[in-house]
Design a protein around this motif. Structure first.
Motif, PDB file in Angstrom:
ATOM      1  N   GLU A  18       0.821  -1.200   0.000  1.00  0.00           N
ATOM      2  CA  GLU A  18       0.000   0.000   0.000  1.00  0.00           C
ATOM      3  C   GLU A  18       0.863   1.261   0.000  1.00  0.00           C
ATOM      4  O   GLU A  18       0.543   2.251  -0.677  1.00  0.00           O
ATOM      5  CB  GLU A  18      -0.920  -0.004   1.223  1.00  0.00           C
ATOM      6  CG  GLU A  18      -2.010  -1.069   1.165  1.00  0.00           C
ATOM      7  CD  GLU A  18      -2.899  -1.043   2.389  1.00  0.00           C
ATOM      8  OE1 GLU A  18      -2.616  -0.215   3.295  1.00  0.00           O
ATOM      9  OE2 GLU A  18      -3.871  -1.823   2.439  1.00  0.00           O
ATOM     10  N   ARG A  19       1.954   1.232   0.760  1.00  0.00           N
ATOM     11  CA  ARG A  19       2.853   2.384   0.777  1.00  0.00           C
ATOM     12  C   ARG A  19       3.439   2.634  -0.610  1.00  0.00           C
ATOM     13  O   ARG A  19       3.496   3.784  -1.088  1.00  0.00           O
ATOM     14  CB  ARG A  19       3.978   2.152   1.783  1.00  0.00           C
ATOM     15  CG  ARG A  19       4.928   3.330   1.941  1.00  0.00           C
ATOM     16  CD  ARG A  19       6.124   2.944   2.788  1.00  0.00           C
ATOM     17  NE  ARG A  19       6.981   1.991   2.112  1.00  0.00           N
ATOM     18  CZ  ARG A  19       7.909   2.319   1.219  1.00  0.00           C
ATOM     19  NH1 ARG A  19       8.110   3.596   0.891  1.00  0.00           N
ATOM     20  NH2 ARG A  19       8.643   1.389   0.642  1.00  0.00           N
ATOM     21  N   LYS A  67       0.820   4.211  -2.883  1.00  0.00           N
ATOM     22  CA  LYS A  67       0.620   5.638  -2.625  1.00  0.00           C
ATOM     23  C   LYS A  67       1.785   6.467  -3.155  1.00  0.00           C
ATOM     24  O   LYS A  67       1.583   7.551  -3.702  1.00  0.00           O
ATOM     25  CB  LYS A  67       0.447   5.860  -1.126  1.00  0.00           C
ATOM     26  CG  LYS A  67      -0.858   5.290  -0.572  1.00  0.00           C
ATOM     27  CD  LYS A  67      -0.975   5.538   0.920  1.00  0.00           C
ATOM     28  CE  LYS A  67      -2.290   4.973   1.460  1.00  0.00           C
ATOM     29  NZ  LYS A  67      -2.418   5.200   2.923  1.00  0.00           N
TER      30      LYS A  67
END
Length: 254
Positions: free
Chosen positions: A180-181, A184
């Motif tokens: 997820e990091r 983003k």
């Protein structure tokens, strides 16, 4: 009168048979004469003195040793089970017989102790991602300790690492958060690149007003090609600026 001669021939034949030994290409025979080691012989045909000589066979092929599961606590206090496989061979059969009672059992016990010691001295991430370094370290320690026994450790491979279920779930959450990091960060980089390109386009249009008119006409053509009942025509901002009344400038009194 021929019976004693026949008995003598039979005894001589039995002595010759017991004195002859044949060793394969991968075998060596450590000879003990009256309890003293006189060296290793073979391969091929060797002759032993009956009753006086005793031979112990040693295989010179690479042997496989399976190290059973070992309970290990890593440096970052994670409990797990680790097993390994070791490939080694005897390079000096005399030392393998004289220096240790059972070199297979001795190597197995040493491998278990070394596996627990090395895996307990590293963190879990290093054990999972740098397994080749752990293998090389275990091999170096084993080779150093088994060298006086006439044994050469060829390869050490950590086969399986059994993690607790709680640790597996925690690692899965960590991997999901990392993905997820990255998503983003990639999205933010895309927005930054798009804003940069739009700023460059605006800079070009500000120096070439005809480019804005061409873009306006292209937008109208794209909207006209679509089958819609209503068509929205964008109005350039320059027209609005012309239609808006200008503010009176500040007057100064004489």
């Amino acid at each position: 009168m021929f019976i004693p001669q026949i008995i003598l021939l039979v005894l001589l034949g039995a002595l010759v048979v017991t004195a002859l030994r044949v060793l394969n290409e991968y075998e060596r025979g450590v000879i003990f004469r009256l309890g003293r080691c006189i060296g290793a012989k073979g391969p091929g045909l060797i002759i032993l003195i009956p009753v006086i000589d005793k031979m112990v066979k040693v295989s010179m092929r690479i042997l496989t040793l399976d190290v059973p599961n070992q309970d290990v606590i890593t440096q970052d206090n994670v409990s797990l089970k680790v097993n390994a496989v070791i490939y080694f061979r005897v390079v000096d059969p005399v030392k393998a017989i004289l220096e240790i009672e059972d070199y297979m059992f001795g190597t197995s016990q040493l491998a278990q102790t070394t596996l627990r010691s090395v895996c307990g001295g590293v963190e879990l991430d290093d054990l999972l991602s740098h397994r080749d370094k752990v293998n090389a370290r275990i091999q170096a320690i084993l080779d150093q300790h088994t060298d006086p026994w006439g044994i050469k450790v060829a390869t050490v491979e950590v086969k399986h690492i059994d993690l607790p279920q709680e640790m597996q779930r925690a690692m899965a959450k960590q991997a999901e958060a990392e993905r997820e990091r990255r998503a983003k960060v990639i999205g933010a980089e895309g927005e930054y690149q798009a804003a940069t390109k739009l700023a460059e386009a605006a800079e070009i249009i500000s120096h070439h007003p005809a480019a804005l008119q061409l873009r306006y006409l292209q937008t109208m053509r794209e909207m006209a090609s679509e089958s819609k009942s209503a068509t929205i025509l964008p109005i350039p901002l320059d027209i609005l600026n012309v239609l808006m009344p200008k503010k009176a400038g500040n007057t100064t009194k004489d």
